[in-house]
Design a protein around this motif. Sequence first.
Motif, PDB file in Angstrom:
ATOM      1  N   LYS A  73       0.795  -1.229   0.000  1.00 35.14           N
ATOM      2  CA  LYS A  73       0.000   0.000   0.000  1.00 35.14           C
ATOM      3  C   LYS A  73       0.828   1.279   0.000  1.00 35.14           C
ATOM      4  CE  LYS A  73      -2.205  -2.062   3.347  1.00 35.14           C
ATOM      5  NZ  LYS A  73      -3.035  -2.401   4.508  1.00 35.14           N
TER       6      LYS A  73
ATOM      7  N   VAL B  47       0.606   3.737  -3.092  1.00 35.74           N
ATOM      8  CA  VAL B  47      -0.605   4.566  -3.104  1.00 35.74           C
ATOM      9  C   VAL B  47      -0.447   5.715  -2.123  1.00 35.74           C
ATOM     10  CG1 VAL B  47      -3.081   4.576  -2.634  1.00 35.74           C
ATOM     11  CG2 VAL B  47      -2.053   2.632  -3.816  1.00 35.74           C
TER      12      VAL B  47
ATOM     13  N   VAL C 250      -7.491   4.088  -3.924  1.00 33.76           N
ATOM     14  CA  VAL C 250      -6.785   3.649  -5.127  1.00 33.76           C
ATOM     15  C   VAL C 250      -7.268   4.415  -6.351  1.00 33.76           C
ATOM     16  CG1 VAL C 250      -6.554   1.710  -6.737  1.00 33.76           C
ATOM     17  CG2 VAL C 250      -6.175   1.357  -4.300  1.00 33.76           C
TER      18      VAL C 250
ATOM     19  N   SER D 233       0.376  -2.326  -6.725  1.00 28.14           N
ATOM     20  CA  SER D 233      -0.259  -1.974  -5.454  1.00 28.14           C
ATOM     21  C   SER D 233      -1.765  -1.807  -5.624  1.00 28.14           C
ATOM     22  CB  SER D 233       0.356  -0.681  -4.913  1.00 28.14           C
ATOM     23  OG  SER D 233      -0.294  -0.260  -3.742  1.00 28.14           O
ATOM     24  N   SER D 234      -2.162  -1.085  -6.659  1.00 26.27           N
ATOM     25  CA  SER D 234      -3.578  -0.803  -6.886  1.00 26.27           C
ATOM     26  C   SER D 234      -4.374  -2.065  -7.206  1.00 26.27           C
ATOM     27  CB  SER D 234      -3.731   0.206  -8.037  1.00 26.27           C
ATOM     28  OG  SER D 234      -3.047   1.409  -7.741  1.00 26.27           O
TER      29      SER D 234
ATOM     30  N   CYS E  61      -7.339  -3.750  -4.955  1.00 30.82           N
ATOM     31  CA  CYS E  61      -8.664  -3.921  -5.565  1.00 30.82           C
ATOM     32  C   CYS E  61      -9.134  -5.368  -5.484  1.00 30.82           C
ATOM     33  CB  CYS E  61      -8.642  -3.463  -7.024  1.00 30.82           C
ATOM     34  SG  CYS E  61      -8.572  -1.674  -7.228  1.00 30.82           S
TER      35      CYS E  61
END
Length: 468
Positions: free
Chosen positions: A69, A72, A412, A440-441, A445
């Motif tokens: 994370k 982000v 995100v 990361s995104s 998700c």
Amino acid sequence: MPHNDPYLLTPESIKEPPTSIWGSLQYLGPGFILSASIVGSGELIATTLVGAKAGFVLMWFLIFSCLVKVAVQIEFGKHAISSGETTMKSFNSLPGPRLHNTNWSIWTWLLLMLVKMLQVGGIVGGVMLATAELVPWLTQSPYRELATYAIAFSASLLVYRGYYLLIERASLIMIGAFTLFTLASLIALQGTDLAITSSELLSGLVPNIPTEAILLFTAIGAFGITGVGGDEIMAYNYWLIEKGYAAYTGPKENSIAWERRARGWIRIMYWDATLAMVAYTSMTVMFYLLGAAILHRKGLIPSGADLIHTLGNMYTESLGPWARSLFVLGAVVVLYSTVLAALAAWSRMFSDAFGRIGLLNFDDPRERGRAISIASWLIPFIWASLFLWLGDPALMIILGGLATVVILLIVVFAALYFRYYRLDRRLWPTRIYDLTLWISSVAICLVAVYVVYDKIYLPSRDLWFPAR
């Protein structure tokens, strides 16, 4: 407006970024405020709970949660430094439907925060239970209720009176001492019958998803809390702004000087976020190993009124009975610092959100200060009341973590929008950074979609359309 307001970008506030390592270290801090808020809920309680239930097999997942994370978080930080916008002001610029001239993301965040209240309510309860370990009669009514509200309102007083930074610095020093205490406990464990073997350690580093529903539920909830959660990422912008990064960069202008300052303060923010990540990831691993090696093997699950007492076994089994009192004192400090950090952040975010709705002018220092003061008293009252109603801090924290996972979806989306539609071209990153941001995104998700499908959609579908 006064020029010393960090939310106001003026030519007078401009400062060149330091170029030496020592000079840069003096401007670190926002990431460690996040660490203070993370260690209490995510590491001390949620991480050890997963370890106690799952053993070593999910250690890789929580390490992944801490690492994945950060990209982000950094994208949010870059946007705050280059634009000077608070999180809610940035959210109000996102594409999508609006209600009363307020973006959908702000309304959704406010709705999810109703569930998030459980998380910090559980931490307030953890402070009360830890204090009751030292003063046992606090478990009896009405002392239990009085102690819970006293703990909550003491945090209100500190934030309201502006003592937060002083208390936070002291808390960070004590958290550092508690970290060394935890490390000593982990090392001492290797001299006991509960020593961690190399095969157990390696099994925890190999990706392995358990099939038991309760383990998945606990692990996914912990994903939202361990490392930086959605609310910590959102709060990071306020600490960067109040530290002065945006004001030092100055109003955006088409000049080489502005680009140099922006890149310089963003570079310092990279160091801030990275070092904080190292700190809370290390704590995650230590707490997880203690939970897996001691609590899981003995069949002890931290929950309810026995939460702190059960967690204390991680230290007494390795260091001896004398360590329990020291652990309880450390738990009080760590959990209370989390309450302080959360209150300081939430009072700002809620005030900013209500400002975007039109209930106040957050950009005005006086109105902002008044709103933060009111929120600093009201929010802890809700936290304390929720704990007294439910009474199970561990469950409350995990439930709040599930809401955090959903908030991460908004975060995100915002991070990707900032990167590709709002970030000044002069500050565009390398392809390696973009790849990291996308990894990361996507990971966030996938976890969030699973939570929405398995924990929200399926139960609601079965409720309204039961199988025949």
